[in-house]
Design a protein around this motif. Structure first.
Motif, mmCIF file in Angstrom:
data_model
loop_
_atom_site.group_PDB
_atom_site.id
_atom_site.type_symbol
_atom_site.label_atom_id
_atom_site.label_comp_id
_atom_site.label_asym_id
_atom_site.label_seq_id
_atom_site.Cartn_x
_atom_site.Cartn_y
_atom_site.Cartn_z
ATOM 1 N N GLN A 41 -2.119 -0.433 0.779
ATOM 2 C CA GLN A 41 -1.309 1.156 -0.114
ATOM 3 C C GLN A 41 -0.410 -0.683 -1.263
ATOM 4 O O GLN A 41 0.165 -0.676 -2.221
ATOM 5 C CB GLN A 41 -1.048 1.997 0.064
ATOM 6 C CG GLN A 41 -1.927 3.152 0.485
ATOM 7 C CD GLN A 41 -2.270 3.792 -0.418
ATOM 8 O OE1 GLN A 41 -1.971 3.433 -1.462
ATOM 9 N NE2 GLN A 41 -3.919 3.234 -0.469
ATOM 10 N N VAL A 42 0.449 -1.234 0.155
ATOM 11 C CA VAL A 42 1.841 -1.712 -0.173
ATOM 12 C C VAL A 42 0.303 -2.845 -0.594
ATOM 13 O O VAL A 42 1.025 -3.559 -2.128
ATOM 14 C CB VAL A 42 1.889 -1.896 1.075
ATOM 15 C CG1 VAL A 42 2.754 -3.733 0.960
ATOM 16 C CG2 VAL A 42 3.041 -1.288 1.514
ATOM 17 N N MET A 43 -0.155 -3.759 -0.140
ATOM 18 C CA MET A 43 -1.136 -4.217 -0.986
ATOM 19 C C MET A 43 -1.563 -4.477 -2.428
ATOM 20 O O MET A 43 -2.080 -5.618 -3.364
ATOM 21 C CB MET A 43 -2.448 -4.997 0.601
ATOM 22 C CG MET A 43 -1.513 -5.607 2.071
ATOM 23 S SD MET A 43 -0.351 -7.090 1.382
ATOM 24 C CE MET A 43 -1.225 -8.579 1.036
ATOM 25 N N ASP A 44 -1.919 -2.775 -2.552
ATOM 26 C CA ASP A 44 -2.500 -2.869 -3.884
ATOM 27 C C ASP A 44 -1.607 -3.157 -5.060
ATOM 28 O O ASP A 44 -2.033 -3.353 -5.867
ATOM 29 C CB ASP A 44 -3.291 -1.412 -3.343
ATOM 30 C CG ASP A 44 -4.732 -1.295 -4.897
ATOM 31 O OD1 ASP A 44 -5.358 -2.383 -4.760
ATOM 32 O OD2 ASP A 44 -4.284 -0.309 -5.576
ATOM 33 N N LEU A 45 -0.204 -3.204 -4.565
ATOM 34 C CA LEU A 45 0.983 -3.304 -5.716
ATOM 35 C C LEU A 45 1.294 -5.075 -6.076
ATOM 36 O O LEU A 45 1.034 -5.215 -7.241
ATOM 37 C CB LEU A 45 1.933 -3.411 -4.970
ATOM 38 C CG LEU A 45 2.125 -1.702 -4.833
ATOM 39 C CD1 LEU A 45 3.907 -1.468 -3.757
ATOM 40 C CD2 LEU A 45 2.607 -1.177 -5.760
ATOM 41 N N PHE A 46 -0.125 -5.909 -5.544
ATOM 42 C CA PHE A 46 -0.251 -7.127 -6.056
ATOM 43 C C PHE A 46 -1.687 -6.847 -6.934
ATOM 44 O O PHE A 46 -2.193 -6.229 -6.868
ATOM 45 C CB PHE A 46 -0.576 -8.115 -5.003
ATOM 46 C CG PHE A 46 0.508 -8.842 -3.563
ATOM 47 C CD1 PHE A 46 1.579 -9.178 -4.362
ATOM 48 C CD2 PHE A 46 1.002 -7.837 -3.056
ATOM 49 C CE1 PHE A 46 2.796 -9.738 -3.580
ATOM 50 C CE2 PHE A 46 2.502 -8.121 -2.266
ATOM 51 C CZ PHE A 46 2.997 -8.872 -1.767
ATOM 52 N N PRO A 47 -1.877 -8.015 -7.783
ATOM 53 C CA PRO A 47 -2.407 -7.945 -8.951
ATOM 54 C C PRO A 47 -4.101 -8.368 -8.741
ATOM 55 O O PRO A 47 -4.300 -9.988 -8.895
ATOM 56 C CB PRO A 47 -2.305 -8.727 -10.143
ATOM 57 C CG PRO A 47 -1.170 -8.965 -9.706
ATOM 58 C CD PRO A 47 -0.453 -9.094 -8.287
ATOM 59 N N ILE A 48 -4.705 -7.856 -7.663
ATOM 60 C CA ILE A 48 -5.563 -8.650 -6.833
ATOM 61 C C ILE A 48 -6.911 -9.088 -7.449
ATOM 62 O O ILE A 48 -7.856 -9.991 -7.454
ATOM 63 C CB ILE A 48 -6.196 -7.281 -6.339
ATOM 64 C CG1 ILE A 48 -5.571 -6.819 -4.589
ATOM 65 C CG2 ILE A 48 -7.710 -8.085 -4.914
ATOM 66 C CD1 ILE A 48 -4.822 -8.473 -4.019
ATOM 67 N N ASP A 49 -7.327 -8.354 -8.435
ATOM 68 C CA ASP A 49 -8.435 -8.570 -9.545
ATOM 69 C C ASP A 49 -7.919 -9.462 -9.839
ATOM 70 O O ASP A 49 -8.449 -10.862 -10.596
ATOM 71 C CB ASP A 49 -8.358 -7.277 -11.341
ATOM 72 C CG ASP A 49 -9.020 -6.553 -9.964
ATOM 73 O OD1 ASP A 49 -10.157 -6.312 -9.187
ATOM 74 O OD2 ASP A 49 -8.765 -5.065 -10.702
#
Length: 133
Positions: A41-49
């Motif tokens: 959930q925290v890591m998903d705040l970074f723009p992975i796409d």
């Protein structure tokens, strides 16, 4: 927590390559790890796409706002995930200990943080390379 957590980016399901200091060997050794559901959930705040369009040599060369999070940006997870502030701090600490994120502490007390700004978080280069592979 009895609620279902929001879906995160599929790249966060990968096994991540990292480095860890071994006291026994007195040197850094290669490690692998996966993220817990709260860490995702925290890591998903970074723009992975956005990251997946890049190459390993592109790490950190773009606009810093694409690479950095601060405490204000992760705090909404407290309410969204129904967790406490201390639990969120624990998740961030766990990510740091794994080597997934780097943290720049911008002061130790509330007064120092008001002067210098909140702590900054960014994905480590090794985690970045694993996410984009």
């Amino acid at each position: 927590m009895t609620t279902t957590l929001p879906t995160t980016h599929s790249a966060l399901n990968k096994t991540i390559n990292g480095l860890e200091y071994s006291k026994q060997l007195e040197k850094c050794v290669k490690t692998t790890y996966t993220f817990t559901e709260l860490e995702k959930q925290v890591m998903d705040l970074f723009p992975i796409d956005f990251y997946q369009e890049l190459e390993a040599s592109d790490f950190g060369i773009d606009d810093p706002s694409e690479w950095l999070l601060d405490w204000d940006e992760v705090q909404p997870l407290i309410k969204a995930l129904n967790i406490t502030q201390n639990q969120l701090k624990g998740v961030i600490s766990s990510l740091s200990k794994k080597g997934a994120i780097e943290i720049e502490e911008r002061g130790e007390t509330k007064q120092e943080k008001k002067m210098f700004g909140e702590d900054l978080y960014w994905i480590s280069s090794r985690c970045f390379e694993s996410l984009i592979s």
